[in-house]
Design a protein around this motif. Structure first.
Motif, PDB file in Angstrom:
ATOM      1  N   LYS A  34      30.118  28.104  40.377  1.00 22.62           N
ATOM      2  CA  LYS A  34      29.079  27.516  41.227  1.00 22.62           C
ATOM      3  C   LYS A  34      28.082  28.590  41.674  1.00 22.62           C
ATOM      4  CE  LYS A  34      28.165  23.937  44.304  1.00 22.62           C
ATOM      5  NZ  LYS A  34      28.570  22.645  44.778  1.00 22.62           N
ATOM      6  N   VAL A  35      28.602  29.751  42.070  1.00 20.92           N
ATOM      7  CA  VAL A  35      27.715  30.850  42.485  1.00 20.92           C
ATOM      8  C   VAL A  35      26.839  31.261  41.303  1.00 20.92           C
ATOM      9  CG1 VAL A  35      27.643  33.264  43.238  1.00 20.92           C
ATOM     10  CG2 VAL A  35      29.257  31.677  44.294  1.00 20.92           C
ATOM     11  N   SER A  36      27.449  31.343  40.125  1.00 19.65           N
ATOM     12  CA  SER A  36      26.696  31.732  38.935  1.00 19.65           C
ATOM     13  C   SER A  36      25.569  30.724  38.649  1.00 19.65           C
ATOM     14  CB  SER A  36      27.677  31.812  37.766  1.00 19.65           C
ATOM     15  OG  SER A  36      26.988  32.065  36.600  1.00 19.65           O
ATOM     16  N   ARG A  37      25.879  29.435  38.832  1.00 18.16           N
ATOM     17  CA  ARG A  37      24.849  28.402  38.594  1.00 18.16           C
ATOM     18  C   ARG A  37      23.720  28.501  39.621  1.00 18.16           C
ATOM     19  NH1 ARG A  37      29.129  24.921  37.641  1.00 18.16           N
ATOM     20  NH2 ARG A  37      28.812  23.865  39.627  1.00 18.16           N
ATOM     21  N   THR A  38      24.088  28.765  40.882  1.00 22.51           N
ATOM     22  CA  THR A  38      23.063  28.911  41.934  1.00 22.51           C
ATOM     23  C   THR A  38      22.129  30.069  41.576  1.00 22.51           C
ATOM     24  OG1 THR A  38      24.625  28.121  43.595  1.00 22.51           O
ATOM     25  CG2 THR A  38      22.701  29.298  44.421  1.00 22.51           C
ATOM     26  N   ILE A  39      22.715  31.182  41.113  1.00 24.56           N
ATOM     27  CA  ILE A  39      21.921  32.361  40.752  1.00 24.56           C
ATOM     28  C   ILE A  39      20.928  32.014  39.638  1.00 24.56           C
ATOM     29  CG2 ILE A  39      22.056  34.658  39.664  1.00 24.56           C
ATOM     30  CD1 ILE A  39      24.619  35.130  41.286  1.00 24.56           C
ATOM     31  N   SER A  40      21.399  31.290  38.607  1.00 29.01           N
ATOM     32  CA  SER A  40      20.476  30.944  37.512  1.00 29.01           C
ATOM     33  C   SER A  40      19.432  29.935  37.976  1.00 29.01           C
ATOM     34  CB  SER A  40      21.193  30.316  36.312  1.00 29.01           C
ATOM     35  OG  SER A  40      22.425  30.863  36.120  1.00 29.01           O
ATOM     36  N   LYS A  41      19.905  28.914  38.721  1.00 23.14           N
ATOM     37  CA  LYS A  41      18.999  27.834  39.137  1.00 23.14           C
ATOM     38  C   LYS A  41      17.773  28.361  39.875  1.00 23.14           C
ATOM     39  CE  LYS A  41      19.854  23.879  42.145  1.00 23.14           C
ATOM     40  NZ  LYS A  41      21.044  23.214  42.705  1.00 23.14           N
ATOM     41  N   TYR A  42      17.986  29.346  40.755  1.00 24.96           N
ATOM     42  CA  TYR A  42      16.877  29.851  41.573  1.00 24.96           C
ATOM     43  C   TYR A  42      16.336  31.192  41.066  1.00 24.96           C
ATOM     44  CZ  TYR A  42      18.368  26.159  44.702  1.00 24.96           C
ATOM     45  OH  TYR A  42      18.696  24.933  45.218  1.00 24.96           O
ATOM     46  N   GLY A  43      16.751  31.590  39.859  1.00 23.18           N
ATOM     47  CA  GLY A  43      16.266  32.845  39.285  1.00 23.18           C
ATOM     48  C   GLY A  43      16.511  34.036  40.213  1.00 23.18           C
ATOM     49  N   MET A  44      17.713  34.114  40.784  1.00 18.66           N
ATOM     50  CA  MET A  44      17.969  35.138  41.796  1.00 18.66           C
ATOM     51  C   MET A  44      18.098  36.545  41.225  1.00 18.66           C
ATOM     52  SD  MET A  44      20.598  33.263  44.400  1.00 18.66           S
ATOM     53  CE  MET A  44      20.067  31.905  45.443  1.00 18.66           C
ATOM     54  N   LEU A  45      18.580  36.656  39.983  1.00 19.10           N
ATOM     55  CA  LEU A  45      18.761  37.988  39.401  1.00 19.10           C
ATOM     56  C   LEU A  45      17.997  38.107  38.103  1.00 19.10           C
ATOM     57  CD1 LEU A  45      22.600  38.642  39.846  1.00 19.10           C
ATOM     58  CD2 LEU A  45      20.714  39.575  41.191  1.00 19.10           C
ATOM     59  N   LYS A  46      17.412  39.273  37.914  1.00 20.10           N
ATOM     60  CA  LYS A  46      16.672  39.490  36.670  1.00 20.10           C
ATOM     61  C   LYS A  46      17.268  40.674  35.919  1.00 20.10           C
ATOM     62  CE  LYS A  46      12.501  37.525  38.638  1.00 20.10           C
ATOM     63  NZ  LYS A  46      13.006  37.221  39.970  1.00 20.10           N
ATOM     64  N   TYR A  47      17.050  40.688  34.643  1.00 23.17           N
ATOM     65  CA  TYR A  47      17.619  41.728  33.803  1.00 23.17           C
ATOM     66  C   TYR A  47      17.194  43.122  34.288  1.00 23.17           C
ATOM     67  CZ  TYR A  47      18.783  44.519  29.782  1.00 23.17           C
ATOM     68  OH  TYR A  47      19.308  45.485  28.982  1.00 23.17           O
ATOM     69  N   GLY A  48      18.152  44.025  34.382  1.00 28.67           N
ATOM     70  CA  GLY A  48      17.837  45.407  34.733  1.00 28.67           C
ATOM     71  C   GLY A  48      17.731  45.666  36.224  1.00 28.67           C
ATOM     72  N   GLU A  49      17.930  44.624  37.064  1.00 27.30           N
ATOM     73  CA  GLU A  49      17.822  44.850  38.502  1.00 27.30           C
ATOM     74  C   GLU A  49      19.046  45.594  39.028  1.00 27.30           C
ATOM     75  OE1 GLU A  49      14.968  41.816  40.717  1.00 27.30           O
ATOM     76  OE2 GLU A  49      16.827  40.877  40.085  1.00 27.30           O
ATOM     77  N   ARG A  50      18.824  46.344  40.102  1.00 27.74           N
ATOM     78  CA  ARG A  50      19.935  47.012  40.772  1.00 27.74           C
ATOM     79  C   ARG A  50      20.275  46.191  42.013  1.00 27.74           C
ATOM     80  NH1 ARG A  50      16.341  50.634  39.394  1.00 27.74           N
ATOM     81  NH2 ARG A  50      15.612  50.780  41.543  1.00 27.74           N
ATOM     82  N   VAL A  51      21.524  45.738  42.060  1.00 25.35           N
ATOM     83  CA  VAL A  51      21.907  44.731  43.042  1.00 25.35           C
ATOM     84  C   VAL A  51      22.726  45.352  44.176  1.00 25.35           C
ATOM     85  CG1 VAL A  51      23.053  42.493  43.322  1.00 25.35           C
ATOM     86  CG2 VAL A  51      22.074  43.121  41.097  1.00 25.35           C
ATOM     87  N   GLY A  52      22.394  44.970  45.404  1.00 26.30           N
ATOM     88  CA  GLY A  52      23.207  45.359  46.553  1.00 26.30           C
ATOM     89  C   GLY A  52      23.828  44.120  47.163  1.00 26.30           C
ATOM     90  N   VAL A  53      25.055  44.257  47.687  1.00 24.12           N
ATOM     91  CA  VAL A  53      25.665  43.154  48.430  1.00 24.12           C
ATOM     92  C   VAL A  53      25.854  43.636  49.862  1.00 24.12           C
ATOM     93  CG1 VAL A  53      27.693  41.679  48.699  1.00 24.12           C
ATOM     94  CG2 VAL A  53      26.885  42.252  46.421  1.00 24.12           C
TER      95      VAL A  53
END
Ligand SMILES: [Zn+2]
Ligand SMILES: [Zn+2]
Length: 304
Positions: A34-53
Motif C-alpha cells: 500500500k505504501v509503495s502504491r501511494t508513492i507511485s500514485k503521487y509521484g513521491m520518489l524520483k530516480y536518483g533522489e536521496r531520501v531521508g526519513v
C-alpha cells in the motif's frame, strides 16, 4: 475459522472497509505494497533522489523506516534516517536509543540534530520560560520541522518522508478548518515543495489507517515507547480523533472517504510562489519576511 484472502492460513485481521482478511505475513505485505502504491500514485520518489526519513523513534516513524528501507533498496535509492533531539528529559532518550539500534541493525546512516545545537536551548528550557500563548505542541512542531530541514540539508538528502498516517492527515485537515487556517491546506499536498527551498516533503503512509500502522509496528517487533511526551496536551485534536473513530466504527470506510475528499480539496490549492519570501534572519522561506522558527526562537532567547 476465518481464512486469509491471500493464502490458506488463518486470518487474524480484517480490513473492515474492504472486507479483506489477512494472516500476519500477508497483512505486513499488504501494508508495504500500500505504501509503495501511494508513492507511485503521487509521484513521491524520483530516480536518483536521496531520501531521508524523519525518525522520532516512535512506532510510526520506525515502521516507516522499515518500509522505506525495503522499498528504497528495491529501487536502488540511498536512505538516511533523520532524528531530532528536542531535549526532553526522560522521554526523548528512550526514543533516540530505539532509533539508533534499529538504524544500526539495518545499516542505515543516522543523522541526529538537537535543538540545543541548532537554536541554543532545549525544549525543556524553552517551555520553562515560556509564558506566552503558544501551546507546547505548536511551538515544538515549528521548531522540529526546521530541525528536520537542517538535518536533511546536512545529510544531503533532497526528499524527506514523514510518518503521517491517514488518521493524522484527516485530523490535521479538520483542525485547519476548525481553526480557520484554510491557507494551510495548501501545505498538506502529498508531495510538498516550497518553490524556493531545495527539499520536498512526502507522506508515504498517508493512505494507511493508524490501527494498521500500529499493528504493523507490533508485528515487526518495533518497541513501543514506555512513556509519552510530558508536554503533550492535544485538546481539540483528541476530540476530533474520537469523533472520527466513532464515525468509522459505525460506518467502516468513512475515514477513507473523508481522506479522498480532503485530497480533492487540497488539489485545488496552488500555493503561489510569490507568497513566500526569504526570512531576514535565516534565509529560509517565510510568508511575512520573518519565519515562524526565528520568531519563536527569538522570543525564547528574549531578543524580540
Ligand atoms: Zn496469508
Ligand atoms: Zn528564519
Amino acid at each position: 475459522m476465518e481464512i486469509c484472502s491471500k493464502c490458506s492460513s488463518p486470518s487474524f485481521y480484517t480490513r473492515r472497509y474492504s472486507g479483506e482478511k489477512f494472516c500476519e505475513v500477508h497483512f505486513k505485505e499488504s501494508v508495504i505494497s500500500k505504501v509503495s502504491r501511494t508513492i507511485s500514485k503521487y509521484g513521491m520518489l524520483k530516480y536518483g533522489e536521496r531520501v531521508g526519513v524523519a525518525v522520532s523513534g516512535g512506532k510510526d516513524s520506525l515502521s516507516l523506516l522499515l518500509i522505506m528501507e525495503k522499498l528504497c533498496r528495491k529501487k536502488g535509492l540511498e536512505l538516511t534516517a533523520l532524528t531530532v533531539d528536542e531535549g526532553i528529559e526522560g522521554y526523548r532518550d528512550e526514543a533516540i536509543s530505539n532509533a539508533t539500534s534499529i538504524t544500526k541493525k539495518l545499516g542505515i546512516r543516522h543523522v541526529v540534530v538537537s535543538y540545543r545545537e541548532l537554536f541554543g536551548f532545549t525544549l525543556d528550557k524553552a517551555l520553562r520560560q515560556d509564558d506566552r500563548d503558544v501551546s507546547s505542541c505548536s511551538f515544538c512542531g515549528v521548531m522540529r520541522r526546521r530541525a528536520i530541514d537542517e538535518a536533511a540539508l546536512r545529510a544531503g538528502v533532497n526528499v524527506v518522508a514523514t510518518a503521517h498516517n491517514l488518521d493524522d492527515f484527516v485530523q490535521t485537515f479538520l483542525m485547519n478548518l476548525l481553526h480557520g487556517d484554510v491557507e494551510r491546506l495548501g501545505f498538506m499536498s502529498p508531495s510538498y515543495k516550497d518553490g524556493a527551498f531545495p527539499l520536498r516533503r512526502i507522506k508515504p503512509m498517508m493512505e494507511l489507517y493508524e490501527e494498521e500502522t500500529a499493528l504493523f509496528a507490533y508485528l515487526s517487533g518495533i518497541p513501543f515507547q514506555s512513556v509519552s511526551c510530558p508536554y503533550m496536551h492535544e485538546g481539540l485534536r483528541s476530540e476530533v480523533r474520537d469523533f472520527l473513530n466513532q464515525l468509522e466504527a459505525k460506518h467502516p470506510g468513512m475515514k477513507y472517504v473523508l481522506f479522498n475528499s480532503c485530497m480533492e480539496v487540497i488539489s485545488h490549492f496552488n500555493i503561489s510562489k510569490e507568497k513566500s519570501k526569504p526570512c531576514k534572519f535565516c534565509g529560509m522561506p517565510s510568508s511575512s519576511g520573518i519565519c515562524g522558527t526565528c520568531r519563536m526562537a527569538r522570543l525564547v532567547r528574549g531578543g524580540v
